[in-house]
Design an enzyme around this catalytic site. Structure first.
Site, mmCIF file in Angstrom:
data_model
loop_
_atom_site.group_PDB
_atom_site.id
_atom_site.type_symbol
_atom_site.label_atom_id
_atom_site.label_comp_id
_atom_site.label_asym_id
_atom_site.label_seq_id
_atom_site.Cartn_x
_atom_site.Cartn_y
_atom_site.Cartn_z
ATOM 1 C CG HIS A 57 -7.260 2.969 0.933
ATOM 2 N ND1 HIS A 57 -6.432 3.197 2.000
ATOM 3 C CD2 HIS A 57 -6.538 2.225 0.058
ATOM 4 C CE1 HIS A 57 -5.254 2.615 1.771
ATOM 5 N NE2 HIS A 57 -5.290 2.008 0.610
ATOM 6 C CG HIS A 84 -5.553 -2.641 -1.030
ATOM 7 N ND1 HIS A 84 -4.510 -3.148 -0.294
ATOM 8 C CD2 HIS A 84 -5.298 -1.302 -1.144
ATOM 9 C CE1 HIS A 84 -3.685 -2.171 0.026
ATOM 10 N NE2 HIS A 84 -4.134 -1.038 -0.484
ATOM 11 C CD GLU A 85 -6.336 0.922 -4.178
ATOM 12 O OE1 GLU A 85 -6.503 2.021 -3.614
ATOM 13 O OE2 GLU A 85 -5.234 0.358 -4.225
ATOM 14 C CB CYS A 140 -0.889 -0.010 1.246
ATOM 15 S SG CYS A 140 -2.012 1.393 1.336
#
Ligand code: NI
Length: 186
Positions: free
Chosen positions: A154, A150-151, A108
């Site tokens: 955020h 994952h994105e 990341c």
């Protein structure tokens, strides 16, 4: 929303409280605003310069529900991609279609130098608005499913380190073995 946009492309790192916020959803009108439209190419630019495959707006200090993802289609890890390998994602929702877990060594831009082995569901449905504020619905699986999760984490105040089964699965990237690096997400 604009304070950081003009000149400051600093990528926030683990510990910055903005990374822990749930980012604000945008209205269709806001997505189509000049301000947000001009942010999109800046996001690509920042992501490319940093060498990432995805970037979420909170990572540059803008707490809105926007993430960009771009995969290189010449790798055999990405052979499930269909018509597009670039995604501009506003206001996403995720629905797990296949609970079966798959693991990758994730990296990341907000956690430089480290890798973590994270297991996530392997297939999902993602609903979102694109850069034209049009409704989109896609199925993502395998590596792309992990990239999206994952994105999009955020946008909800989460980082991959929160998804580790054990702190033993967190390593410095220069300590990754060749075997481990076969499942690398960077
Ligand atoms: Ni990240």
């Amino acid at each position: 929303m604009t304070e950081n946009v003009e000149n400051d492309y600093k990528i926030l790192k683990l510990g910055n409280p903005i990374l822990r916020l749930t980012a604000k959803e945008l209205t269709k009108r806001e997505i189509l605003s000049t301000e947000v439209q001009e942010l999109i190419p800046k996001m690509w630019d920042i992501m490319n310069k940093a060498g990432g495959i995805g970037l979420a707006a909170p990572q540059i200090g803008i707490s809105i529900q926007l993430a960009v993802i771009k995969l290189e289609s010449d790798s055999d890890r990405y052979d499930n991609l269909e018509d597009s390998d670039e995604f501009i994602v506003f206001n996403p929702t995720l629905e797990v279609i296949d609970e079966k877990k798959q693991g990758f060594w994730e990296g990341c831009l907000s956690v430089p130098g480290l890798r973590g082995y994270v297991e996530r569901p392997r297939k999902l449905k993602i609903k979102y608005l694109d850069q034209n504020a049009k409704d989109k619905e896609i199925i993502v699986e395998d590596f792309l499913a992990t990239v999206f999760q994952h994105e999009l984490d955020h946008l909800f105040g989460l980082l991959y380190v929160d998804r580790l089964n054990s702190t033993k699965d967190l390593v410095f990237e220069d300590e990754l073995t060749d075997m481990a690096s076969e499942k690398l997400l960077d």
